[in-house]
Write an enzyme that holds these catalytic residues in place. Structure first.
Site, mmCIF file in Angstrom:
data_model
loop_
_atom_site.group_PDB
_atom_site.id
_atom_site.type_symbol
_atom_site.label_atom_id
_atom_site.label_comp_id
_atom_site.label_asym_id
_atom_site.label_seq_id
_atom_site.Cartn_x
_atom_site.Cartn_y
_atom_site.Cartn_z
ATOM 1 N NE ARG A 56 51.172 45.790 25.888
ATOM 2 C CZ ARG A 56 50.795 46.051 27.130
ATOM 3 N NH1 ARG A 56 50.607 45.096 27.970
ATOM 4 N NH2 ARG A 56 50.600 47.290 27.497
ATOM 5 C CB THR A 57 54.679 44.631 20.157
ATOM 6 O OG1 THR A 57 53.298 44.560 20.459
ATOM 7 C CG2 THR A 57 54.953 43.820 18.906
ATOM 8 C CE LYS A 84 70.138 63.651 10.507
ATOM 9 N NZ LYS A 84 71.429 62.938 10.366
ATOM 10 C CG HIS A 134 49.669 43.157 16.310
ATOM 11 N ND1 HIS A 134 50.896 42.544 16.209
ATOM 12 C CD2 HIS A 134 49.677 43.802 17.496
ATOM 13 C CE1 HIS A 134 51.608 42.820 17.298
ATOM 14 N NE2 HIS A 134 50.892 43.570 18.082
#
Lengths: 305, 188
Positions: A56-57, A84, A134
């Site tokens: 969702r984010t 890599k 967040h």
């Protein structure tokens, strides 16, 4: 507004309110429209730099940027030069050399967005870093509460569950208290962080005692991927003591709402019939997320030359 | 700027409360005359900040003179501006359309001052995203000249020849406590 959005703790009341008001105006301007697109960020490039999985984010940020007419580049660590061995710094500088104006970053290391902000000239938006913060989730939660209850001042919010690993809980604690809400954390002692005594919250181990007084119950996901120690005896016992089922929901006040940042473990921290009830704002939160992220991108990027 | 005192720029009041009321009345009469049979389709859409109360006032006067009900709305143009990068972001204002929308109707955009024409350009872009009016016209309380785009007003309260250095400000009771039009001499 500052140039970056790194943590909810950075936001003062005026800034946070500006984001919520801007989101409300954007919602109002786009309501009922056929063409949900604004020309504001035309020619700007937003990179979604995701080192951790997200549904969702990432989609929400992508949609928000596209609705403001920015160009969006999605980068996920899987299948890139990161495998890599390319470092975060080199990856970011590479993206900036290609002309990105903002980087939306999710990383499993707490503080990664802060490091990034020192390396690049554009704006950095934290979309979740480790167990730290967040911020846009907290902003969309605050926006949802304000829309449903009409205010944030004095609103009593119970945040229930795995606070220890939850960046959503941390961001909400800072943002909601800045905006005048009273936050109570409810969790087993093993799932509370060590420094919780210094947070501007009250702590309880007893969900049933907290529920009747709460205006908002915010259920946190039990983060099974981070359960590397015996934080509780069994899923069933956790669910019995800290899960929200229909019986517990009946103890809530008439106007109280139930929130969850998603993704849910139905049957674990929240029962299916609670998640789908009229009190639940879970789907609404997702929709509000796009408006709030549009507001954040506009305020951070709109004025930058 | 530091050191010597800065002289306070002179402000001249060009229109007082009675003048503003007279000008709005005249514009309302012109609207009725020009709209003719379209009066039922008319929507007055104000550009915030001061275009919004101005549109409501015009609508009230048109209703008083003609008896017809007139819809009003506001359209915020901030997200459509072409000078955000130059002047920085600002808080957004209301965008409210009448329940019947603007499709197929006669929309008259209302603003306080017409200057470069860039606000009107932004408003036209915003309007295009909101629907497809039959026609769009423009009403302004003051036209001060110095257009930078090929835009002209259909209804003008007062034509005001100015120099670029001058500042023209409109105050309305709803937003500023009093009705007046001021001209301030520029610093240079």
């Amino acid at each position: 507004m500052k140039r970056h959005l790194l943590e909810a703790a950075d936001l003062d009341r005026a800034d946070a309110t500006l984001v919520l008001d801007t989101a409300a105006q954007i919602d109002q301007a786009l309501a009922g429209r056929e063409v949900k697109k604004l020309p504001t960020l035309r020619g700007r490039t937003v990179v979604n730099l995701f080192y951790e999985d997200s549904t969702r984010t990432r989609i929400s940020f992508e949609l928000a940027a596209k609705r403001l007419s920015a160009d969006v580049i999605n980068f996920s660590a899987k299948g890139s030069s990161v495998s890599k061995g390319e470092s975060l710094k080199d990856t970011a500088l590479t993206l900036e050399a290609m002309g990105s104006d903002a980087i939306v970053v999710r990383h499993s290391a707490s503080g990664a967005p802060h490091r990034l902000a020192n390396w690049v000239r554009g704006s950095v938006v934290n979309a979740g870093d480790g167990t730290h913060e967040h911020p846009t989730q907290a902003l969309l939660d605050a926006y949802t509460i304000r829309r449903r209850l009409g205010r944030l001042d004095g609103v009593r919010v119970a945040v229930v569950g795995d606070v220890l690993h939850s960046r959503v809980a941390r961001s909400n604690v800072w943002l909601l208290t800045t905006l005048g809400a009273e936050v109570t954390l409810v969790a087993p002692p093993t799932l509370l962080p060590v420094g919780v005594g210094s947070w501007p919250v009250t702590v309880s181990y007893d969900l049933d005692a907290v529920l009747p007084k709460a205006d908002v119950v915010m259920m946190l996901r039990v983060q099974l991927e981070r359960m590397n120690a015996s934080f509780f005896p069994s899923a069933r016992e956790y669910s019995r003591r800290y899960g929200l089922d229909a019986v517990r929901m009946a103890a809530l006040g008439d106007d109280a709402i139930v929130m969850h940042p998603g993704p849910m473990n139905r049957g674990m921290e929240i029962a299916a019939d609670v998640a789908d009830s009229v009190r639940s704002t879970i789907v609404e939160q997702v929709g509000n997320g796009v408006s709030v992220r549009m507001a954040v991108l506009y305020l951070l990027l709109g004025g930058n030359a | 700027m530091a050191g010597s005192p800065v002289p306070v720029p002179e402000s001249t009041v060009l229109l007082g409360p009675a003048d503003v009321a007279r000008v709005v009345d005249r514009m309302a009469h012109q609207l009725i005359e020009k709209a003719g049979d379209s009066l039922a389709d008319l929507v007055l859409v104000g550009i915030p900040t001061r275009g919004a109360p101005l549109a409501r006032r015009l609508a009230a006067r048109v209703e008083a003179f003609s008896g017809a009900r007139v819809d009003t709305g506001t359209v915020d143009i901030t997200l459509y501006r072409d000078d955000l990068r130059l002047r920085g972001v600002r808080a957004l204002e209301d965008t409210v359309l009448p329940p019947a929308g603007v499709d197929g109707r006669l929309v008259v955009l209302v603003d306080d001052v017409l200057f470069s024409g860039r606000s009107v350009r932004a408003a036209l872009d915003a309007l295009r995203d909101l629907g497809r009016p039959r026609a769009v016209q423009l009403a302004v309380l003051v036209d001060r000249g110095h257009r930078e785009l090929p835009i002209r007003a259909d209804y003008v309260g007062k034509n005001l020849p100015t120099s670029r250095a001058q500042k023209v400000r409109v105050h309305l009771a709803e937003t500023d406590g009093t009705d007046e039009v001021l001209v301030t001499e520029g610093a240079g």
